[in-house]
Design an enzyme around this catalytic site. Structure first.
Site, PDB file in Angstrom:
ATOM      1  N   HIS A  41       2.711  -1.466 -41.255  1.00 15.95           N
ATOM      2  CA  HIS A  41       3.467  -0.039 -41.225  1.00 15.95           C
ATOM      3  C   HIS A  41       3.819  -0.643 -42.692  1.00 15.95           C
ATOM      4  CE1 HIS A  41       2.445   2.432 -37.718  1.00 15.95           C
ATOM      5  NE2 HIS A  41       1.416   1.161 -37.602  1.00 15.95           N
ATOM      6  N   ASP A  89      -0.270  -4.677 -36.243  1.00 13.36           N
ATOM      7  CA  ASP A  89       0.713  -4.344 -36.810  1.00 13.36           C
ATOM      8  C   ASP A  89       1.107  -5.654 -37.513  1.00 13.36           C
ATOM      9  OD1 ASP A  89       3.927  -2.480 -37.190  1.00 13.36           O
ATOM     10  OD2 ASP A  89       2.102  -2.767 -38.522  1.00 13.36           O
ATOM     11  N   SER A 183      11.154  -3.452 -39.013  1.00 16.20           N
ATOM     12  CA  SER A 183      10.228  -3.378 -39.102  1.00 16.20           C
ATOM     13  C   SER A 183       9.521  -4.795 -40.030  1.00 16.20           C
ATOM     14  CB  SER A 183       9.685  -2.419 -39.614  1.00 16.20           C
ATOM     15  OG  SER A 183       9.714  -1.045 -38.844  1.00 16.20           O
TER      16      SER A 183
HETATM   17  N1  LIG Z   1      13.315   0.482 -32.454  1.00 18.33           N
HETATM   18  C1  LIG Z   1      12.552   0.336 -32.544  1.00 18.33           C
HETATM   19  C2  LIG Z   1      12.553   0.451 -33.860  1.00 18.33           C
HETATM   20  C3  LIG Z   1      11.803  -0.741 -34.997  1.00 18.33           C
HETATM   21  C4  LIG Z   1      11.779  -0.167 -35.838  1.00 18.33           C
HETATM   22  C5  LIG Z   1      12.271   0.873 -36.681  1.00 18.33           C
HETATM   23  C6  LIG Z   1      11.867   1.674 -36.455  1.00 18.33           C
HETATM   24  N2  LIG Z   1      13.133   3.285 -36.648  1.00 18.33           N
HETATM   25  C7  LIG Z   1      11.410   3.637 -37.739  1.00 18.33           C
HETATM   26  O1  LIG Z   1      11.141   2.810 -38.035  1.00 18.33           O
HETATM   27  C8  LIG Z   1      12.254   4.893 -38.033  1.00 18.33           C
HETATM   28  C9  LIG Z   1      12.896   6.027 -37.476  1.00 18.33           C
HETATM   29  C10 LIG Z   1      13.412   7.005 -37.873  1.00 18.33           C
HETATM   30  C11 LIG Z   1      13.197   7.960 -38.726  1.00 18.33           C
HETATM   31  C12 LIG Z   1      11.499   7.499 -38.640  1.00 18.33           C
HETATM   32  N3  LIG Z   1      10.514   7.599 -39.922  1.00 18.33           N
HETATM   33  C13 LIG Z   1      10.081   6.384 -40.411  1.00 18.33           C
HETATM   34  C14 LIG Z   1       9.257   6.461 -41.477  1.00 18.33           C
HETATM   35  N4  LIG Z   1       8.558   5.439 -42.024  1.00 18.33           N
HETATM   36  O2  LIG Z   1       9.239   7.613 -41.836  1.00 18.33           O
HETATM   37  C15 LIG Z   1      10.260   5.513 -39.440  1.00 18.33           C
HETATM   38  C16 LIG Z   1      11.477   5.638 -39.289  1.00 18.33           C
HETATM   39  C17 LIG Z   1      12.080   2.011 -34.693  1.00 18.33           C
END
Ligand SMILES: NCc1cccc(NC(=O)c2cccc3[nH]c(C(N)=O)cc23)c1
Length: 229
Positions: A41, A89, A183
């Site tokens: 991702h 992923d 991530s």
């Molecule tokens: N706790 C679980 C967990 C683990 C890793 C990452 C995330 N939360 C995001 O990654 C995230 C969060 C909010 C807005 C967002 N916008 C985007 C985006 N790619 O536009 C990602 C996000 C949550």
């Protein structure tokens, strides 16, 4: 990382920061001298650009002796990964050259035995992801300890409602959790990488949405195959 604390510098010498135009985008970790594992991702907002991989860092900005930015020769997302769900992923990145290993840059062993980590096992996760609900981004590496929760609990109707496959695992997300930018980082249990952080429902710090990780063991053959190719 929400609810965590600044990591001791260089105690996680396997940690990688995947960067675009000098900006941290995702975590990752060194699984071999020339290979970093992360999350597929993370490639969603690349628009044709390629990552650079920062190794040996604690601070993203300050000069540090063993910090070094590596170019990426190849980016290989798992063929089953897609933007609509969290399946498969995983992303393998081949560095332009072998990383120079030292006290600050080390490979992290990863789990090859395909067996669930027992619920309540306390594992640790680190990253340069956001450290507040308002989205504050840290300069330094943060970490937090989290207990594993069973797939049955994680799949409960009020949690992830049956979407957690046997190739995923969960940790409790009450207050302390992974968040945006974490991530791709490793979930480390007893010094071994068991999972890779996936954004899942993107929610952070809400106990009703446990953190989700792609388990690594089920993908051992894929990882070995790509690295051998
Ligand atoms: N706790 C679980 C967990 C683990 C890793 C990452 C995330 N939360 C995001 O990654 C995230 C969060 C909010 C807005 C967002 N916008 C985007 C985006 N790619 O536009 C990602 C996000 C949550």
């Amino acid at each position: 990382i929400l609810g965590g604390y600044e990591a001791k510098p260089h105690l996680r010498p396997y940690m990688a920061s995947l960067q675009l135009d000098g900006q941290h985008v995702c975590g990752g970790f060194l699984i071999a001298e020339q290979w970093v594992l992360s999350a597929a991702h993370c490639t969603e907002e690349m628009d044709g650009r390629v990552f650079q991989v920062l190794l040996g860092a604690h601070s993203l900005r300050e000069p540090e002796p063993h910090k070094r930015l590596y170019r990426v020769r190849a980016q290989i997302p798992h063929p089953g990964s897609n933007i609509h769900n969290n399946k498969d992923d995983l992303l393998l990145l081949q560095l332009e050259e072998k990383a120079e290993l030292n006290a600050h840059v080390r490979v992290l062993p990863w789990q090859r035995e395909d067996r669930d980590v027992a619920a309540d096992t306390v594992c640790e996760v680190a990253g340069w992801g956001t450290i507040s609900h308002s989205g504050r981004r840290p300069d330094k590496l943060y970490q937090v300890e989290r207990p594993v929760i069973s797939r049955d609990v994680c799949n409960h109707r009020t949690r992830h409602d049956g979407t957690i496959t046997e190739k995923m695992m969960c940790t409790d997300s009450r207050k302390k959790d992974t968040c945006k930018g974490d991530s791709g980082g490793p979930l480390v249990c007893s010094g071994v990488a068991e999972g890779v952080v996936t954004a899942g429902s993107r929610v952070c710090g809400n106990y009703k949405k446990p953190a989700i990780y792609t388990r690594i063991a089920p993908y051992a053959a894929w990882i070995d195959g790509v690295m051998a190719s």
